[in-house]
Design an enzyme around this catalytic site. Sequence first.
Site, short mmCIF file in Angstrom:
data_model
loop_
_atom_site.label_atom_id
_atom_site.label_comp_id
_atom_site.label_asym_id
_atom_site.label_seq_id
_atom_site.Cartn_x
_atom_site.Cartn_y
_atom_site.Cartn_z
N LYS A 137 -11.10 -2.21 10.34
CA LYS A 137 -11.23 -3.17 9.32
C LYS A 137 -11.91 -4.48 9.90
CE LYS A 137 -7.70 -1.68 6.10
NZ LYS A 137 -8.55 -0.70 5.22
N CYS A 191 -4.51 2.36 -3.83
CA CYS A 191 -3.28 3.16 -3.20
C CYS A 191 -2.18 1.97 -3.34
CB CYS A 191 -3.54 3.06 -1.75
SG CYS A 191 -4.91 4.64 -1.38
N ASP A 230 2.84 -5.66 8.09
CA ASP A 230 1.23 -4.69 8.32
C ASP A 230 0.16 -5.72 8.11
OD1 ASP A 230 -0.80 -3.43 7.31
OD2 ASP A 230 -0.16 -2.52 5.81
N HIS A 271 1.17 -1.16 0.08
CA HIS A 271 -0.06 -0.08 -0.06
C HIS A 271 0.84 1.26 -0.07
CE1 HIS A 271 -2.91 2.77 1.93
NE2 HIS A 271 -3.82 1.98 1.43
N GLN A 301 -4.93 -5.94 6.41
CA GLN A 301 -5.80 -6.63 5.78
C GLN A 301 -5.84 -8.12 6.29
OE1 GLN A 301 -7.86 -5.62 3.37
NE2 GLN A 301 -7.03 -3.58 3.33
#
Lengths: 412, 140
Positions: free
Chosen positions: A232, A370, A206, A129, A209
């Site tokens: 999320k 992104c 990260d 991202h 997601q």
Amino acid sequence: MNKVLSHTTLDVKQVRKDFPILKREVNGKPLIYLDNAATSQTPQQVIDVIVDYYSGYNANIHRGVHALSQEATDAYEQARIKIQKHFNAKQSHEIIFTSGTTHGINLVANGFSSLLKKGDEIIVSALEHHSNIVPWQMLCERTGAILKVIPMNTDGELVISEFEKLLNPNTKLVFVNHVSNALGTINPIETIIEKAHDVGAAVLVDGAQAAPHIKANVQELNVDFYVCSAHKMCGPTGIGMLYGKEEWLKKLPPYQGGGEMIAEVTFEKTTYADLPHKFEAGTPNICGGIAFGAALDYMNTVGFNTLANYENELLEYATSKLQAIEGVKIYGTSRHKTSVISFNVGNIHPYDIGTILDKMGIAVRTGHHCAQPIMDYFKIPGTVRASFMFYNTKEEIDTFIASLKKAVMMLS
Amino acid sequence: MTIEEIQNEIIDEFSMFEDWEERYQYMIDLGKTLPLIDEQYKTEDHIIKGCQSKVWVHAEMNDDKVAFTADSDAIITKGIIAILIRVFSNQHPKDIIEANTDFIDKIGLKDHLSPTRANGLVSMIKQLKMYAIAYQTQLN
């Protein structure tokens, strides 16, 4: 709480009752929300916690002697412990509340600026991202470190043999997402962490997601830093967490100056507070933190195995239905994926498809997500991205597919 | 025709449509039929920022009137541009600057007018008016 009874099969009808927003209409049609990878919806159980906080015990934390402050502090710290347990961190002070994933990444990137020197190397993946690329470019500009990129293949998977070639004693930090936001690929972070550690590099993952679908065990992964956002995973926006191994968090300097993060201040010198407060300057998002804890409670009640199985079913169902439409090309065809489908139909611009679907009450994401480098790789302006959560249904997918066919007919 | 007359004509045309589908199908068809811009102007300099789809605009002055050509890689956007060009092209710069754009609301495309919407209709109108202002300055 509405009971989510079975832990092996999901009672989606029951689960949907927990989400008031799913009852609304858009453009006169029942909302079909397939933009979950951007933000998930919030169950009543979490909304109630937010309302309870502001109507019952809203106060500033950690410094008040009065009852409300104590209640708020307890609830906030309780949430930290819930997060610690969820991700299986060894200690609760290894959990730092952030405003979200981007904040967590910047906190680590900023901390590393005092640890890196010219010639050091940072490795990021081609699946990142923007927010995963920019802080490292800035860090390299500040320190003279060099940024290297793990390439991906046409399935949207990282090429691990190439990653191995990039590793050397100058590698100080490896940075990769657990799951790609644009394609849904689940990256082999276990391997990446192990190989990075072999050359003495730290690893930041990260998990933005991944966290809504996969319960990461940070001790088992032996990851140095792991970041994610509450919004999320059924929580509110503006709150997230950074997990860092204690030894690393002690090495990093504070990110911002302000209240909470200091132990003692004179005009000559300030002593910083212990973890986690060293990284939590100012009044935090107290309600957000508490609601984050409630969101984890909710998702754990549904059960991560249960929801992952169900979401996988949705993914397979939607993928096969999509593939049956002439001209559909799916980007990201790894066998290891979360419930995200990025696709285009023929030469139709994703924006056009998104606009028509919206008219029919269906929310999808369109654009480059992104992740411009990924779009450049596939030589496309963007994709339509449909992403599913455990509260989506096969019936919704049927409507989505029918609506898509109609959109394609209008646009062809 | 004046800008206002053209706008009223468009409002009349759109009033015949019964639902969003007919409106959008019309815009899509407009988008398909119009080859709008000379390839040489499809460059970075001519791109309007703020659109999810790419939009290129070129303007030139003929007999004290501004002629616009434009294109987009998204067809609905192209349809919207076609409508805008029909309204604003071959008009005096002063009239373009002073024109209001209420007709967008009246033809049921109000949701495209929100400045935060990624399609950049607002940016497009602003860009057309900027060209008009530039040419008006030349005339003065």
